[in-house]
Motif scaffolding. Structure first.
Motif, short mmCIF file in Angstrom:
data_model
loop_
_atom_site.label_atom_id
_atom_site.label_comp_id
_atom_site.label_asym_id
_atom_site.label_seq_id
_atom_site.Cartn_x
_atom_site.Cartn_y
_atom_site.Cartn_z
N LEU A 165 0.73 -1.15 -0.03
CA LEU A 165 0.07 0.07 0.10
C LEU A 165 0.71 1.27 -0.21
N SER A 166 0.46 2.31 -0.94
CA SER A 166 1.14 3.60 -1.10
C SER A 166 0.51 4.31 0.46
N LEU A 167 1.12 4.96 1.24
CA LEU A 167 0.71 6.03 2.29
C LEU A 167 0.91 7.29 2.05
N ASP A 168 1.34 7.80 0.84
CA ASP A 168 1.64 9.02 0.59
C ASP A 168 0.39 9.79 0.10
N GLU A 169 -0.75 9.16 -0.08
CA GLU A 169 -2.25 9.48 -0.54
C GLU A 169 -3.00 9.66 0.79
N LEU A 170 -2.56 9.20 1.66
CA LEU A 170 -3.49 9.15 3.02
C LEU A 170 -3.39 10.41 3.72
N LYS A 171 -4.43 11.00 4.29
CA LYS A 171 -4.76 12.16 5.16
C LYS A 171 -3.63 11.90 6.33
N GLU A 172 -3.89 10.86 6.97
CA GLU A 172 -2.90 10.31 8.03
C GLU A 172 -1.75 9.43 7.51
N PRO A 173 -0.55 9.77 6.90
CA PRO A 173 0.34 8.75 6.41
C PRO A 173 0.82 7.81 7.28
N ASP A 174 1.00 8.30 8.97
CA ASP A 174 1.78 7.45 9.80
C ASP A 174 0.99 6.58 10.30
N PRO A 175 1.37 5.15 9.95
CA PRO A 175 0.35 3.99 10.48
C PRO A 175 0.28 4.06 12.02
N THR A 176 1.25 4.43 12.72
CA THR A 176 1.12 4.43 14.06
C THR A 176 0.32 5.44 14.95
N LYS A 177 -0.33 6.38 14.00
CA LYS A 177 -1.45 7.25 14.67
C LYS A 177 -2.84 6.44 14.64
N TYR A 178 -3.06 5.40 13.97
CA TYR A 178 -4.16 4.85 13.92
C TYR A 178 -4.34 4.09 15.38
N PRO A 179 -5.50 4.25 15.99
CA PRO A 179 -5.86 3.51 17.21
C PRO A 179 -6.31 1.99 17.09
N ASN A 180 -6.43 1.58 16.00
CA ASN A 180 -7.00 0.13 15.73
C ASN A 180 -6.62 -0.21 14.28
N PHE A 181 -6.92 -1.27 13.79
CA PHE A 181 -6.62 -1.95 12.54
C PHE A 181 -7.90 -1.29 11.72
N ASN A 182 -9.13 -1.30 12.30
CA ASN A 182 -10.12 -0.92 11.43
C ASN A 182 -10.10 0.81 11.17
N ALA A 183 -9.47 1.63 11.97
CA ALA A 183 -9.51 2.89 11.81
C ALA A 183 -8.60 3.28 10.42
N PHE A 184 -7.37 2.20 10.31
CA PHE A 184 -6.68 2.11 9.16
C PHE A 184 -7.33 1.74 7.99
N PHE A 185 -8.01 0.66 8.05
CA PHE A 185 -8.91 0.01 7.11
C PHE A 185 -9.69 0.98 6.29
N HIS A 186 -10.52 1.83 7.12
CA HIS A 186 -11.18 2.64 6.52
C HIS A 186 -10.84 4.22 6.23
N ARG A 187 -9.38 4.28 6.24
CA ARG A 187 -8.56 5.28 6.35
C ARG A 187 -9.29 6.49 5.54
N GLU A 188 -8.88 7.71 5.65
CA GLU A 188 -9.16 8.96 4.82
C GLU A 188 -7.95 9.10 3.80
N LEU A 189 -8.30 9.53 2.66
CA LEU A 189 -7.35 10.19 1.76
C LEU A 189 -7.17 11.74 1.94
N ARG A 190 -5.92 12.17 1.40
CA ARG A 190 -5.59 13.53 1.61
C ARG A 190 -6.50 14.32 0.55
N GLU A 191 -6.71 15.68 0.80
CA GLU A 191 -7.57 16.38 -0.20
C GLU A 191 -6.77 16.37 -1.62
#
Length: 329
Positions: free
Chosen positions: A98-124
């Motif tokens: 997975l590419s992380l540079d398109e995410l609103k929050e690109p740092d995986p350690t900032k997500y509180p659980n797996f589901n929060a990362f799974f339905h991650r938001e994209l940057r504008e």
């Protein structure tokens, strides 16, 4: 022979015929090239054991496995909502590259659980919307693999092989089925690695109160959809009717928007209830593969020719949110 013994025998037989991974052919819309989208061996074996063959079909139709699917869906949902589930995020990123540079929050350690990362938001700006000011252009609502059909008969001839699949069973309403009878439909299949928020394909002036239909949690993999079981209209799903402005003053258009849950997807969350611009977020799925089905009234719209051509050839097309998929006539 015991059930476990039979399971083991079937598994060994399947393993003896296979390599390490399997998949389906998908057309990359940007390059027009077909690629083999692989899935891990254990997933394909599981699909064969559960959905291929007369005995498997009879077992599922009888409802014997419904409790297993629901329990596993709920169990996995609880697991991936727990703080301990963050340990799965890194391996998930590596497994699907997975590419992380398109995410609103690109740092995986900032997500509180797996589901929060799974339905991650994209940057504008990560998913630009085609012809956003042209209300005649219809765009893709989700990152997905897409098949399109001019009517239900074409869909059941080519793709959806459920014995009892109808618009009424999909929409859960005879009145809605009448309104959309003979209409065009598109099936957007999300794989686990996809961005799992779904968006509006048109400008939305209003949304009717969603209809929530409890149901089962079958997989939405093509191997199941192309079989004799009713999948799309049996699974848990939410039906929304989106109303958008027509060309003439006071005129309106509508689309039936069906968010379909699947195996290991016990959560369909709607985040928009009122007017939205084309391409705005409508909701998201929690963990797993899932599907969006859109239905337009008869003779109201036309799909892009490349999507039609790929569907007729039996191939899904890889699409992303905001891409043009058709237009109003």
């Amino acid at each position: 022979m015991s059930a476990m013994g039979l399971f083991g025998k079937m598994t060994r037989r399947l393993l003896s015929r296979t390599k390490d991974s399997f998949g389906v052919y998908v057309i990359n819309r940007k390059t027009s090239e077909a690629f083999y989208e692989e899935m891990p061996l254990y997933i394909r074996v599981g699909l064969n054991l559960l959905f291929v063959g007369q005995l498997q079909t009879q077992a599922i139709e009888s409802g014997l496995l419904d409790g297993i699917f629901e329990r596993e869906t709920r169990r996995q949902g609880e697991l991936f909502d727990s703080p301990n589930s963050v340990r799965h995020i890194d391996s998930f990123i590596r497994a699907y590259n997975l590419s992380l540079d398109e995410l609103k929050e690109p740092d995986p350690t900032k997500y509180p659980n797996f589901n929060a990362f799974f339905h991650r938001e994209l940057r504008e700006g990560a998913r630009p919307v085609d012809s956003i000011d042209n209300s005649d252009i219809i765009v893709c609502p989700s990152d997905s693999r897409l098949v399109v059909f001019k009517d239900l008969e074409s869909a059941t001839d080519l793709w959806v092989k459920g014995k009892h699949f109808t618009l009424q069973s999909l929409l859960g309403s005879e009145e809605l089925a009448t309104q959309f009878h003979g209409g065009s439909l598109a099936i957007f299949r999300l794989a686990p690695q996809d961005y799992h928020r779904f968006h509006t394909p048109v400008e939305v002036a209003s949304i009717d109160a969603p209809l929530h239909h409890p149901g089962k949690y079958y997989t939405v993999n093509p191997q199941a959809i192309n079989g004799p079981l009713d999948i799309l209209d049996a699974n848990a799903r939410t039906v929304s009717i989106l109303h958008s402005p027509g060309r003439e003053e006071g005129a309106s258009r509508k689309v039936a928007y069906v968010a379909v849950g699947a195996l290991l997807v016990g959560s369909i969350q709607l985040t928009a209830t009122g007017p939205t611009r084309k391409g705005d977020e409508l909701g998201y799925f929690a963990y797993g593969g899932s599907t969006v089905v859109c239905v337009w009234p008869k003779n109201q719209m036309v799909f892009d020719e490349d999507l039609v051509r790929n569907t007729v050839s039996g191939r899904e097309t890889l699409v992303r949110v905001g891409e043009k998929i058709g237009w109003y006539v």
